[in-house]
Design a protein around this motif. Structure first.
Motif: not given
Ligand SMILES: [Zn+2]
Ligand SMILES: [Zn+2]
Length: 358
Positions: A184, A209, A229, A254, A256, A258, A260-262, A264-265
């Motif tokens: 991400p 991205d 995304f 990660i 990014s 952000k 939120e990236a964590y 979803t990952a």
């Protein structure tokens, strides 16, 4: 052979911040060879990258507060012009890099196991000791990184922070050649380097991205798959679907910032997979994960913070061999303030590297 000694001036230009709102490029004294403390070298800094961290440090935006006045900068590439360390193999004329970790104790559990970034006595460029935003930096010899002859000095600069950071994060993911890694933030500064190192390590990559420009860039850098995304409804399902068995990637890096990236990952990595935290959100950001599935599927979340001396040497060597290229633009020292302004507004594409003698 040591280079012929070149005269060392009494004064130099440095970017000095007396407080969180000031930045001035002004004349300060050069530490003279006779004044160098034991274990230090005077490095003539030819190029230095500007990292977003420098801006956070100078503006007091982090939990770690800098000494004042602050001279930031931790992607310095230069040449040793004087050295006071008879035990070091380094000598006058050697090309070396100044990175985030400026010094470490070399005696604690962490230093002895190659984890010098978490040495509790580590000194940090720009934070607890002066960094590379000065023409002649009195650097600690112990953490100077030799730069290969075949690597352009301006290209070496961003590898010293961004490059080594993502290279180490990929190592910490424990993913092996042939496996899958999601990235991400793949179109950003850290992400675009992560893609290249991942390819070098034989990993398949899922670039995450947004926008056509970043899609094209990640494809050019060798990404195996692309997911936007902003236009993908179910990110978890979309990422899992890319891998041949549908179980998801073995790791996610990660890059990014952000939060939120964590989230979803932690859902899309496969059982036994690893999420590596690298991108730094604003102070106070938290990562949440479902405890039941983290336990039952043996998922791991690990932090990865810059890299060791050996990681830095390896990251530079891989770049010197032509496997990694950073899109850079070279600007004169005097434009630092304008670089910060553009960085703040998100207007920079690629890394700005300052030529300190221009
Ligand atoms: Zn940095
Ligand atoms: Zn230590």
């Amino acid at each position: 052979m040591p280079s012929p000694a070149e005269p060392i001036p009494k004064k130099q230009l440095a970017a000095v911040s007396d407080d969180s709102s000031s930045l001035e490029i002004r004349e300060i004294p050069v530490v003279q060879p006779a004044e160098l403390e034991p274990g230090r070298a005077l490095v003539k800094v030819l190029y230095t990258g500007v990292c977003h961290t420098d801006l956070h440090v100078v503006r007091d935006e982090w939990p770690l507060k800098p000494q004042r006045p602050t001279i930031a900068g931790h992607e310095g590439a230069g040449v040793i012009v004087a050295i006071n360390d008879p035990t070091s193999n380094l000598k006058v004329g050697d090309r070396v890099g100044i990175k985030w970790i400026a010094d470490s104790c070399n005696q604690c559990e962490f230093c002895l196991s190659g984890n010098d970034p978490i040495c509790q006595k580590a000194k940090i460029s720009g934070l607890t000791t002066s960094g590379s935003f000065q023409q002649y930096c009195p650097a600690y010899v112990s953490q100077l990184t030799p730069i290969p002859e075949s690597l352009d000095m301006s290209q070496a600069a961003p590898i010293l922070c961004a490059g080594v950071t993502v290279y180490k994060a990929l190592k910490n993911s424990a993913a092996r050649a042939g496996q899958w890694v999601a990235i991400p933030g793949a179109g950003g500064g850290l992400g675009s380097l992560a893609l290249q190192y991942a390819k070098y390590m034989g990993l398949n990559t899922i670039a995450i991205d947004t926008g056509d420009a970043k899609k094209d860039l990640t494809k050019k850098l060798g990404a195996s798959a692309w997911i936007d995304f902003t236009t993908t409804e179910d990110m978890v399902a979309a990422v899992k679907k890319v891998t041949p068995d549908g179980l998801g990637p073995h790791a996610a890096i990660i890059t990014s910032p952000k939060p939120e990236a964590y989230l979803t990952a932690m859902s899309y990595i496969r059982p036994g997979g690893t999420v590596v935290a690298v991108g730094l959100p604003k102070e106070g950001a938290v990562v949440t994960a479902d405890v039941f599935w983290t336990v039952v599927q043996s998922k791991r979340l690990v932090g990865s913070y810059v890299g060791s001396r050996l990681d830095a040497i390896e990251a530079l060597r891989i770049a010197a061999e032509g496997h990694v290229k950073t899109p850079i633009s070279i600007e004169p020292f005097a434009s630092l303030e304008s670089v910060y302004t553009r960085m703040d507004k998100g207007q920079l594409s690629g890394r700005v590297v300052l030529d300190l003698f221009k």
